[in-house]
Design a protein around this motif. Sequence first.
Motif, PDB file in Angstrom:
ATOM      1  N   THR A 153       0.815  -1.210   0.000  1.00 60.14           N
ATOM      2  CA  THR A 153       0.000   0.000   0.000  1.00 60.14           C
ATOM      3  C   THR A 153       0.852   1.264   0.000  1.00 60.14           C
ATOM      4  O   THR A 153       0.366   2.337  -0.364  1.00 60.14           O
ATOM      5  CB  THR A 153      -0.939   0.030   1.215  1.00 60.14           C
ATOM      6  OG1 THR A 153      -0.157   0.021   2.413  1.00 60.14           O
ATOM      7  CG2 THR A 153      -1.882  -1.161   1.199  1.00 60.14           C
TER       8      THR A 153
ATOM      9  N   SER B  22       8.664  -2.473   8.011  1.00 55.52           N
ATOM     10  CA  SER B  22       7.237  -2.739   8.177  1.00 55.52           C
ATOM     11  C   SER B  22       6.495  -2.186   6.964  1.00 55.52           C
ATOM     12  O   SER B  22       6.907  -1.200   6.353  1.00 55.52           O
ATOM     13  CB  SER B  22       6.717  -2.125   9.478  1.00 55.52           C
ATOM     14  OG  SER B  22       6.993  -0.748   9.527  1.00 55.52           O
TER      15      SER B  22
ATOM     16  N   HIS C  28       2.287  -2.551   4.797  1.00 55.82           N
ATOM     17  CA  HIS C  28       0.945  -3.104   4.739  1.00 55.82           C
ATOM     18  C   HIS C  28       0.741  -3.723   3.364  1.00 55.82           C
ATOM     19  O   HIS C  28       1.124  -3.144   2.339  1.00 55.82           O
ATOM     20  CB  HIS C  28      -0.110  -2.028   4.990  1.00 55.82           C
ATOM     21  CG  HIS C  28      -0.191  -1.622   6.424  1.00 55.82           C
ATOM     22  ND1 HIS C  28       0.632  -0.676   6.970  1.00 55.82           N
ATOM     23  CD2 HIS C  28      -0.977  -2.062   7.426  1.00 55.82           C
ATOM     24  CE1 HIS C  28       0.351  -0.539   8.248  1.00 55.82           C
ATOM     25  NE2 HIS C  28      -0.626  -1.374   8.557  1.00 55.82           N
TER      26      HIS C  28
ATOM     27  N   ALA D  87      -2.060  -5.215   0.713  1.00 54.02           N
ATOM     28  CA  ALA D  87      -3.469  -5.278   0.317  1.00 54.02           C
ATOM     29  C   ALA D  87      -3.703  -6.620  -0.359  1.00 54.02           C
ATOM     30  O   ALA D  87      -3.110  -6.905  -1.398  1.00 54.02           O
ATOM     31  CB  ALA D  87      -3.810  -4.134  -0.630  1.00 54.02           C
TER      32      ALA D  87
ATOM     33  N   ASP E 296      -8.293  -6.952   2.152  1.00 49.51           N
ATOM     34  CA  ASP E 296      -7.864  -6.828   3.537  1.00 49.51           C
ATOM     35  C   ASP E 296      -6.489  -6.181   3.528  1.00 49.51           C
ATOM     36  O   ASP E 296      -5.670  -6.450   2.646  1.00 49.51           O
ATOM     37  CB  ASP E 296      -7.795  -8.208   4.203  1.00 49.51           C
ATOM     38  CG  ASP E 296      -9.170  -8.822   4.367  1.00 49.51           C
ATOM     39  OD1 ASP E 296     -10.023  -8.180   5.009  1.00 49.51           O
ATOM     40  OD2 ASP E 296      -9.397  -9.926   3.847  1.00 49.51           O
ATOM     41  N   PHE E 297      -6.224  -5.347   4.512  1.00 52.84           N
ATOM     42  CA  PHE E 297      -4.944  -4.652   4.611  1.00 52.84           C
ATOM     43  C   PHE E 297      -4.212  -5.218   5.818  1.00 52.84           C
ATOM     44  O   PHE E 297      -4.589  -4.973   6.960  1.00 52.84           O
ATOM     45  CB  PHE E 297      -5.167  -3.140   4.714  1.00 52.84           C
ATOM     46  CG  PHE E 297      -5.863  -2.608   3.497  1.00 52.84           C
ATOM     47  CD1 PHE E 297      -5.133  -2.222   2.382  1.00 52.84           C
ATOM     48  CD2 PHE E 297      -7.242  -2.537   3.436  1.00 52.84           C
ATOM     49  CE1 PHE E 297      -5.770  -1.757   1.241  1.00 52.84           C
ATOM     50  CE2 PHE E 297      -7.892  -2.072   2.301  1.00 52.84           C
ATOM     51  CZ  PHE E 297      -7.152  -1.683   1.203  1.00 52.84           C
ATOM     52  N   VAL E 298      -3.168  -5.989   5.534  1.00 45.75           N
ATOM     53  CA  VAL E 298      -2.478  -6.772   6.552  1.00 45.75           C
ATOM     54  C   VAL E 298      -1.145  -6.108   6.896  1.00 45.75           C
ATOM     55  O   VAL E 298      -0.333  -5.822   6.019  1.00 45.75           O
ATOM     56  CB  VAL E 298      -2.235  -8.214   6.052  1.00 45.75           C
ATOM     57  CG1 VAL E 298      -1.574  -9.050   7.129  1.00 45.75           C
ATOM     58  CG2 VAL E 298      -3.545  -8.850   5.600  1.00 45.75           C
ATOM     59  N   SER E 299      -0.940  -5.879   8.182  1.00 47.24           N
ATOM     60  CA  SER E 299       0.305  -5.307   8.676  1.00 47.24           C
ATOM     61  C   SER E 299       1.373  -6.391   8.713  1.00 47.24           C
ATOM     62  O   SER E 299       1.149  -7.465   9.266  1.00 47.24           O
ATOM     63  CB  SER E 299       0.070  -4.737  10.075  1.00 47.24           C
ATOM     64  OG  SER E 299       1.255  -4.253  10.619  1.00 47.24           O
ATOM     65  N   CYS E 300       2.543  -6.108   8.140  1.00 46.83           N
ATOM     66  CA  CYS E 300       3.623  -7.099   8.046  1.00 46.83           C
ATOM     67  C   CYS E 300       4.941  -6.503   8.519  1.00 46.83           C
ATOM     68  O   CYS E 300       5.172  -5.303   8.387  1.00 46.83           O
ATOM     69  CB  CYS E 300       3.792  -7.562   6.594  1.00 46.83           C
ATOM     70  SG  CYS E 300       2.301  -8.255   5.861  1.00 46.83           S
ATOM     71  N   THR E 301       5.800  -7.371   9.034  1.00 48.91           N
ATOM     72  CA  THR E 301       7.121  -6.982   9.507  1.00 48.91           C
ATOM     73  C   THR E 301       8.148  -7.990   9.017  1.00 48.91           C
ATOM     74  O   THR E 301       7.878  -9.188   9.010  1.00 48.91           O
ATOM     75  CB  THR E 301       7.156  -6.956  11.057  1.00 48.91           C
ATOM     76  OG1 THR E 301       6.130  -6.089  11.526  1.00 48.91           O
ATOM     77  CG2 THR E 301       8.497  -6.484  11.570  1.00 48.91           C
TER      78      THR E 301
ATOM     79  N   ASP F 209      -0.054  -8.777  13.722  1.00 56.06           N
ATOM     80  CA  ASP F 209       0.959  -8.505  12.708  1.00 56.06           C
ATOM     81  C   ASP F 209       1.424  -9.831  12.117  1.00 56.06           C
ATOM     82  O   ASP F 209       1.445 -10.843  12.814  1.00 56.06           O
ATOM     83  CB  ASP F 209       2.138  -7.798  13.388  1.00 56.06           C
ATOM     84  CG  ASP F 209       3.052  -7.080  12.429  1.00 56.06           C
ATOM     85  OD1 ASP F 209       2.584  -6.597  11.394  1.00 56.06           O
ATOM     86  OD2 ASP F 209       4.252  -6.998  12.741  1.00 56.06           O
TER      87      ASP F 209
END
Length: 127
Positions: free
Chosen positions: A12, A28, A30, A32, A47-52, A94
Amino acid sequence: MINQVILVGRLTKDPELRYTSDGTALASFHLAVNRNFKNQDGVVEADFVSCTVWRKLAETTANYCRKGALIGITGRIQTRKYEGQNGTTVFVTDVVADNVRFLERMQPAVKVEKTVQKELEKVELPF
């Protein structure tokens, strides 16, 4: 127990690269990810997924991926909680990725800037 996540989606915005106090790289972003069905209006939602990502993978991801890039990740879900400003407990979920696949051909940001600079040098200015 099994805690395994596989996602394919688009960034995103550009990954945010930073370093911990001991020098460990952390990026980090996000992702989509489209759902497999349409809503009542016939629109596919995302869905907007937070990733690290950590360490060298964090640096590589930040250097080669830009907003809109199609990537695939595998990793695990991790949750944490903290106390918010008004005293409420905030829960955060996350995905900690241990593998990132670039699904489109990308150039490092530095290389793109140099390519643009070389092209501009070739242009003859009228003044």
